[in-house]
Design an enzyme around this catalytic site. Structure first.
Site, PDB file in Angstrom:
ATOM      1  CE  LYS A   1     -19.170  -4.529  -5.125  1.00  0.00           C
ATOM      2  NZ  LYS A   1     -17.904  -4.311  -6.067  1.00  0.00           N
ATOM      3  CB  SER A   2     -20.685   2.298  -7.436  1.00  0.00           C
ATOM      4  OG  SER A   2     -20.391   1.271  -8.238  1.00  0.00           O
TER       5      SER A   2
ATOM      6  NE  ARG B   1     -17.424   6.114  -8.328  1.00  0.00           N
ATOM      7  CZ  ARG B   1     -17.278   5.019  -8.825  1.00  0.00           C
ATOM      8  NH1 ARG B   1     -17.710   3.861  -7.927  1.00  0.00           N
ATOM      9  NH2 ARG B   1     -17.076   4.870 -10.001  1.00  0.00           N
TER      10      ARG B   1
ATOM     11  N   GLY C   1     -11.344  -4.479  -7.759  1.00  0.00           N
ATOM     12  CA  GLY C   1     -11.204  -3.728  -8.887  1.00  0.00           C
ATOM     13  C   GLY C   1     -11.345  -2.135  -8.648  1.00  0.00           C
TER      14      GLY C   1
ATOM     15  CB  SER D   1     -13.998   1.219 -17.768  1.00  0.00           C
ATOM     16  OG  SER D   1     -13.435   1.060 -16.216  1.00  0.00           O
TER      17      SER D   1
ATOM     18  CG  ASP E   1     -20.943  -5.032 -11.910  1.00  0.00           C
ATOM     19  OD1 ASP E   1     -20.133  -5.491 -12.658  1.00  0.00           O
ATOM     20  OD2 ASP E   1     -20.903  -4.229 -11.057  1.00  0.00           O
TER      21      ASP E   1
ATOM     22  CE  LYS F   1     -16.928  -5.604 -15.668  1.00  0.00           C
ATOM     23  NZ  LYS F   1     -16.769  -4.335 -15.338  1.00  0.00           N
TER      24      LYS F   1
ATOM     25  NE  ARG G   1     -18.537 -11.190 -12.442  1.00  0.00           N
ATOM     26  CZ  ARG G   1     -18.576  -9.484 -11.651  1.00  0.00           C
ATOM     27  NH1 ARG G   1     -19.335  -8.869 -12.522  1.00  0.00           N
ATOM     28  NH2 ARG G   1     -18.163  -9.602 -10.512  1.00  0.00           N
TER      29      ARG G   1
ATOM     30  NE  ARG H   1     -21.538  -7.744  -9.381  1.00  0.00           N
ATOM     31  CZ  ARG H   1     -21.964  -6.931  -8.207  1.00  0.00           C
ATOM     32  NH1 ARG H   1     -22.999  -7.419  -7.550  1.00  0.00           N
ATOM     33  NH2 ARG H   1     -21.126  -5.578  -7.887  1.00  0.00           N
TER      34      ARG H   1
END
Ligand code: S3P
Length: 448
Positions: free
Chosen positions: A28-29, A33, A101, A174, A327, A354, A358, A403
């Site tokens: 996903k990251s 990008r 986010g 972060s 995560d 998050k 969580r 998640r």
């Protein structure tokens, strides 16, 4: 409520041994990008293995709104025709980042040093999350922001007309904040410097270098000092997105806790800034091995083999590992239920901001499933009961958090009584094939 439609209640039941191969979707990251950096290059970027989850699709639509061409060529192949650094057009409408986010914070960074104005919004989860962590450093470049109280979305950013370079020490661990500042630095003359005290995922640094930016990282006493030369001409790339270790975590943990399991999860990136869960599971005594360890695109990659692991012990997870598995704590807490003794997770305050809080979401649901959980602002502990002793049998809230939903469904595959989540809809944000993939391994997971 599901982020995009009516709630989808789901249930999972005690499953027989999971077997087979689990081909999890793209990272996903890296997918976010790829689309953003493709849009900031001049020319055609080709992406294969893109995660086609809702979060990433929302980022693709946002890039179109800023003037890039984003085209789905089928089978996970995408084409982006970029507008170049500083070439973003002003969007006609509000940019809806859905649940993401990462999407909203990275895009805010990328537009904040362009002479345009954009308004961002999202679902109820995203609109409750803190944005000041990004807008504070963006203001130093000269961007102006108007948002709701507490720095919440919806929010309008007026990009800086004459951005000034910034040296910024990221106050929380972060990668989203680090990346927003680096993306803002792209359309800023001179050197933008980001200092992070704790190493977070470094995909932005690696990918910026790959797209031709001048970027260096120096490890000093103060932390990692990342220096970017502004106003590069980014060159389009051909990107093969690796499979997501954060998605791999779910079939891996399911196999570990489900009696008789033996599952292979091929081609998983083991970048040290992402692989903390796998180290932790091995320390607990899980039967998790790396096969065919190799290097691909400069990153360590392996096939993960996970087997049912009846002899696990609770451990104290070192706080300095938190960023590399941030995560994965929800699903780790599920594995911890089946270990002997207490698992301690400290230095994890970020879990509270998050997609949901969580720590609270897991604590409430695990207690309902018969587990003892203690918590403080930046820590929590889970008391393991061992195999055959975890009651389950609860209905829990997923709180618009993919998640959380997946973690409780994994719990139900090994607990004595089934687990129900009120809404599995959010799973589509990151792992749209979760249900069919887990079902294909033999897990009993279905819509109610
Ligand atoms: C991400 C960074 C992390 C992580 C998120 C993806 C990224 O968030 O939790 O899922 O791609 O940069 P933070 O930056 O809030 O730690």
């Amino acid at each position: 409520m599901s982020s995009h439609g009516a709630p989808i209640p789901m249930i999972s039941r005690k499953s027989a041994g999971l077997k087979g191969e689990a081909h999890v979707p793209g990272d996903k990251s890296i997918s976010h990008r790829s689309l953003i950096l493709g849009a900031l290059s001049i020319g055609e970027t080709r992406i294969s293995g893109l995660l086609e989850g809702q979060d990433v699709l929302d980022t693709g639509r946002a890039m179109q709104a800023f003037g890039a061409t984003v085209e789905n060529l089928g089978n996970g192949n995408w084409r982006v025709e970029g507008v170049g650094v500083g070439g973003f057009a002003e969007p006609e409408n509000v940019i809806d980042c859905g649940n993401s986010g990462t999407g909203v914070r990275l895009i805010m960074g990328a537009m904040a040093t362009c002479p345009i104005t954009a308004t961002f919004s999202g679902d109820a989860s995203l609109n409750g999350r803190p944005m000041a962590r990004v807008t504070d450093p963006l203001a130093l470049f000269g961007a102006q922001t108007v948002g709701r109280e507490g720095g919440r979305l919806p929010m309008t950013i007026v990009g800086a007309r004459s951005p000034v370079p910034v040296t910024y020490t990221v106050p929380v661990p972060s990668a989203q904040v680090k990346s927003a500042v680096l993306f803002a630095g792209l359309n800023t003359p001179g050197e933008t410097v980001v200092i992070e005290q704790e190493a977070t995922r470094d995909h932005t640094e690696r990918m910026l270098a790959g797209f031709g930016a001048e970027i260096t990282t120096e490890v000093t006493k103060e932390g990692r000092v990342i220096t970017l030369q502004g106003q590069p001409e980014l060159k389009p790339q051909t990107i093969v997105v690796p499979r997501d270790p954060s998605s791999a975590a779910f079939p891996v943990c399911a196999a570990i806790v489900t009696e008789g399991s033996d599952v292979l999860v091929p081609n998983i990136g083991l970048n040290p800034t992402r692989a903390g869960l796998f180290t932790t599971l091995q320390e607990m005594g899980a039967e998790l091995t790396y096969e065919n360890l190799r290097e691909e695109g400069g990153e360590p990659v392996a096939d993960l083999r996970a087997r049912y692991s009846p002899n696990m012990k609770g451990i104290s997870v070192p706080p300095d590992r938190a960023a590399s598995m941030i995560d994965e704590y929800p699903v780790l807490s599920v594995v911890a239920c089946f270990a002997e003794g207490v698992t301690e997770m400290r230095g994890v305050k970020e879990l509270r901001v998050k997609e949901s809080d969580r720590i609270d979401a897991m604590a409430v649901g695990l207690r309902a499933a018969g587990i003892t959980v203690e918590e403080g602002e930046d820590w929590w502990t889970v008391e393991g009961l061992g195999f055959g002793e975890v009651p389950g049998g609860a209905t829990v809230e997923s709180r618009l958090d993919h998640r959380i939903a997946m973690s409780f469904l994994i719990l139900g595959m090994a607990s004595e009584a089934p687990m129900t989540v009120d809404d599995g809809g959010p799973i589509a944000t990151s792992f749209p094939i979760f249900e069919s993939l887990m079902g294909g391994l033999g897990a009993v997971v279905e819509r109610v």
